[in-house]
Design a protein around this motif. Structure first.
Motif, PDB file in Angstrom:
ATOM      1  N   UNK A 211       0.817  -1.207   0.000  1.00  0.00           N
ATOM      2  CA  UNK A 211       0.000   0.000   0.000  1.00  0.00           C
ATOM      3  C   UNK A 211       0.850   1.257   0.000  1.00  0.00           C
ATOM      4  N   UNK A 212       2.146   1.121  -0.185  1.00  0.00           N
ATOM      5  CA  UNK A 212       3.030   2.283  -0.177  1.00  0.00           C
ATOM      6  C   UNK A 212       2.776   3.211  -1.351  1.00  0.00           C
ATOM      7  N   UNK A 213       3.135   4.490  -1.189  1.00  0.00           N
ATOM      8  CA  UNK A 213       2.903   5.449  -2.264  1.00  0.00           C
ATOM      9  C   UNK A 213       3.767   5.179  -3.500  1.00  0.00           C
ATOM     10  N   UNK A 214       4.843   4.458  -3.347  1.00  0.00           N
ATOM     11  CA  UNK A 214       5.705   4.166  -4.494  1.00  0.00           C
ATOM     12  C   UNK A 214       5.186   2.995  -5.325  1.00  0.00           C
ATOM     13  N   UNK A 215       4.081   2.394  -4.922  1.00  0.00           N
ATOM     14  CA  UNK A 215       3.533   1.238  -5.630  1.00  0.00           C
ATOM     15  C   UNK A 215       2.322   1.581  -6.490  1.00  0.00           C
ATOM     16  N   UNK A 216       2.079   2.837  -6.729  1.00  0.00           N
ATOM     17  CA  UNK A 216       0.901   3.245  -7.483  1.00  0.00           C
ATOM     18  C   UNK A 216       0.890   2.635  -8.876  1.00  0.00           C
ATOM     19  N   UNK A 217       2.015   2.671  -9.571  1.00  0.00           N
ATOM     20  CA  UNK A 217       2.069   2.114 -10.928  1.00  0.00           C
ATOM     21  C   UNK A 217       1.867   0.605 -10.919  1.00  0.00           C
ATOM     22  N   UNK A 218       2.397  -0.079  -9.926  1.00  0.00           N
ATOM     23  CA  UNK A 218       2.208  -1.529  -9.842  1.00  0.00           C
ATOM     24  C   UNK A 218       0.741  -1.878  -9.610  1.00  0.00           C
ATOM     25  N   UNK A 219       0.081  -1.138  -8.750  1.00  0.00           N
ATOM     26  CA  UNK A 219      -1.331  -1.395  -8.466  1.00  0.00           C
ATOM     27  C   UNK A 219      -2.176  -1.083  -9.701  1.00  0.00           C
ATOM     28  N   UNK A 220      -1.854   0.006 -10.397  1.00  0.00           N
ATOM     29  CA  UNK A 220      -2.601   0.345 -11.610  1.00  0.00           C
ATOM     30  C   UNK A 220      -2.396  -0.709 -12.694  1.00  0.00           C
ATOM     31  N   UNK A 221      -1.174  -1.200 -12.837  1.00  0.00           N
ATOM     32  CA  UNK A 221      -0.915  -2.252 -13.823  1.00  0.00           C
ATOM     33  C   UNK A 221      -1.672  -3.523 -13.460  1.00  0.00           C
ATOM     34  N   UNK A 222      -1.712  -3.875 -12.182  1.00  0.00           N
ATOM     35  CA  UNK A 222      -2.467  -5.039 -11.730  1.00  0.00           C
ATOM     36  C   UNK A 222      -3.966  -4.851 -11.991  1.00  0.00           C
ATOM     37  N   UNK A 223      -4.483  -3.667 -11.691  1.00  0.00           N
ATOM     38  CA  UNK A 223      -5.907  -3.400 -11.919  1.00  0.00           C
ATOM     39  C   UNK A 223      -6.239  -3.481 -13.407  1.00  0.00           C
ATOM     40  N   UNK A 224      -5.379  -2.942 -14.261  1.00  0.00           N
ATOM     41  CA  UNK A 224      -5.623  -3.014 -15.703  1.00  0.00           C
ATOM     42  C   UNK A 224      -5.580  -4.463 -16.186  1.00  0.00           C
ATOM     43  N   UNK A 225      -4.628  -5.247 -15.688  1.00  0.00           N
ATOM     44  CA  UNK A 225      -4.560  -6.659 -16.061  1.00  0.00           C
ATOM     45  C   UNK A 225      -5.805  -7.413 -15.640  1.00  0.00           C
ATOM     46  N   UNK A 226      -6.296  -7.146 -14.427  1.00  0.00           N
ATOM     47  CA  UNK A 226      -7.527  -7.790 -13.967  1.00  0.00           C
ATOM     48  C   UNK A 226      -8.723  -7.363 -14.811  1.00  0.00           C
ATOM     49  N   UNK A 227      -8.769  -6.087 -15.198  1.00  0.00           N
ATOM     50  CA  UNK A 227      -9.849  -5.613 -16.058  1.00  0.00           C
ATOM     51  C   UNK A 227      -9.848  -6.352 -17.397  1.00  0.00           C
ATOM     52  N   UNK A 228      -8.677  -6.514 -17.988  1.00  0.00           N
ATOM     53  CA  UNK A 228      -8.575  -7.217 -19.272  1.00  0.00           C
ATOM     54  C   UNK A 228      -9.007  -8.676 -19.116  1.00  0.00           C
ATOM     55  N   UNK A 229      -8.558  -9.326 -18.055  1.00  0.00           N
ATOM     56  CA  UNK A 229      -8.923 -10.730 -17.836  1.00  0.00           C
ATOM     57  C   UNK A 229     -10.430 -10.861 -17.646  1.00  0.00           C
ATOM     58  N   UNK A 230     -11.029  -9.985 -16.832  1.00  0.00           N
ATOM     59  CA  UNK A 230     -12.470 -10.065 -16.621  1.00  0.00           C
ATOM     60  C   UNK A 230     -13.243  -9.756 -17.896  1.00  0.00           C
ATOM     61  N   UNK A 231     -12.763  -8.822 -18.712  1.00  0.00           N
ATOM     62  CA  UNK A 231     -13.438  -8.545 -19.979  1.00  0.00           C
ATOM     63  C   UNK A 231     -13.364  -9.739 -20.923  1.00  0.00           C
ATOM     64  N   UNK A 232     -12.208 -10.372 -20.995  1.00  0.00           N
ATOM     65  CA  UNK A 232     -12.060 -11.527 -21.885  1.00  0.00           C
ATOM     66  C   UNK A 232     -12.919 -12.692 -21.397  1.00  0.00           C
ATOM     67  N   UNK A 233     -12.844 -13.006 -20.103  1.00  0.00           N
ATOM     68  CA  UNK A 233     -13.622 -14.125 -19.563  1.00  0.00           C
ATOM     69  C   UNK A 233     -15.114 -13.812 -19.630  1.00  0.00           C
ATOM     70  N   UNK A 234     -15.509 -12.611 -19.218  1.00  0.00           N
ATOM     71  CA  UNK A 234     -16.917 -12.240 -19.269  1.00  0.00           C
ATOM     72  C   UNK A 234     -17.453 -12.210 -20.690  1.00  0.00           C
ATOM     73  N   UNK A 235     -16.663 -11.688 -21.625  1.00  0.00           N
ATOM     74  CA  UNK A 235     -17.079 -11.680 -23.023  1.00  0.00           C
ATOM     75  C   UNK A 235     -17.218 -13.075 -23.592  1.00  0.00           C
ATOM     76  N   UNK A 236     -16.325 -13.957 -23.223  1.00  0.00           N
ATOM     77  CA  UNK A 236     -16.393 -15.337 -23.698  1.00  0.00           C
ATOM     78  C   UNK A 236     -17.642 -16.031 -23.167  1.00  0.00           C
ATOM     79  N   UNK A 237     -17.916 -15.859 -21.883  1.00  0.00           N
ATOM     80  CA  UNK A 237     -19.121 -16.472 -21.297  1.00  0.00           C
ATOM     81  C   UNK A 237     -20.374 -15.882 -21.932  1.00  0.00           C
ATOM     82  N   UNK A 238     -20.394 -14.579 -22.169  1.00  0.00           N
ATOM     83  CA  UNK A 238     -21.547 -13.927 -22.790  1.00  0.00           C
ATOM     84  C   UNK A 238     -21.780 -14.463 -24.208  1.00  0.00           C
ATOM     85  N   UNK A 239     -20.702 -14.576 -24.977  1.00  0.00           N
ATOM     86  CA  UNK A 239     -20.826 -15.095 -26.345  1.00  0.00           C
ATOM     87  C   UNK A 239     -21.312 -16.540 -26.331  1.00  0.00           C
ATOM     88  N   UNK A 240     -20.750 -17.367 -25.460  1.00  0.00           N
ATOM     89  CA  UNK A 240     -21.168 -18.768 -25.413  1.00  0.00           C
ATOM     90  C   UNK A 240     -22.625 -18.906 -24.971  1.00  0.00           C
TER      91      UNK A 240
END
Length: 128
Positions: A82-111
């Motif tokens: 939670x340190x202030x120097x970890x902002x970029x790491x947390x943002x990169x993790x959040x973006x990666x999770x967003x991409x994974x959820x979009x891909x998985x959610x989109x796949x389930x929706x299409x199926x």
């Protein structure tokens, strides 16, 4: 002026540039993370393969252990804090999770929509 710039350089680290710790301290952190990850994994296998746990609670217990293991990996191996120097790491993790959820959610929706719009099997066999 030089005192101010020296004090600023001690606390102003670039993303990914961490304070230097001794090798022993870093190895100890990795060993603690490894032991915790192995303990959580062994506990998951124990819960899934035993009759000592109330059967309907097994999926909930496995989900809780999986979330705990993700936390161990994030803290001990990916060094997400939670340190202030970890902002970029947390943002990169959040973006990666967003991409994974979009891909998985989109796949389930299409199926789900493909399944709903497919004709019954006897109609498909008659078309041939």
């Amino acid at each position: 002026m030089s005192d101010q710039s020296h004090a600023r350089s001690d606390h102003d680290l670039a993303p990914g540039e961490e304070e230097q710790h001794s090798v022993g301290t870093r190895i100890l952190g990795y060993v603690v993370g490894l032991v915790l990850a192995l303990l959580l994994t062994a506990t998951s296998f124990f819960i899934a393969g035993t009759d000592l746990v109330w059967q309907p609670s097994i999926p909930v217990a496995l989900i809780v252990l999986a979330i705990a293991q993700m936390g161990v990996h994030l803290v001990f191996f990916l060094h997400i804090t939670t340190g202030p120097d970890n902002t970029n790491n947390v943002l990169a993790l959040a973006f990666g999770l967003l991409v994974v959820f979009l891909v998985v959610g989109g796949t389930v929706w299409i199926m789900a929509h493909l399944n709903a719009n497919m004709p019954p099997m006897d109609q498909i066999m008659r078309m041939q």
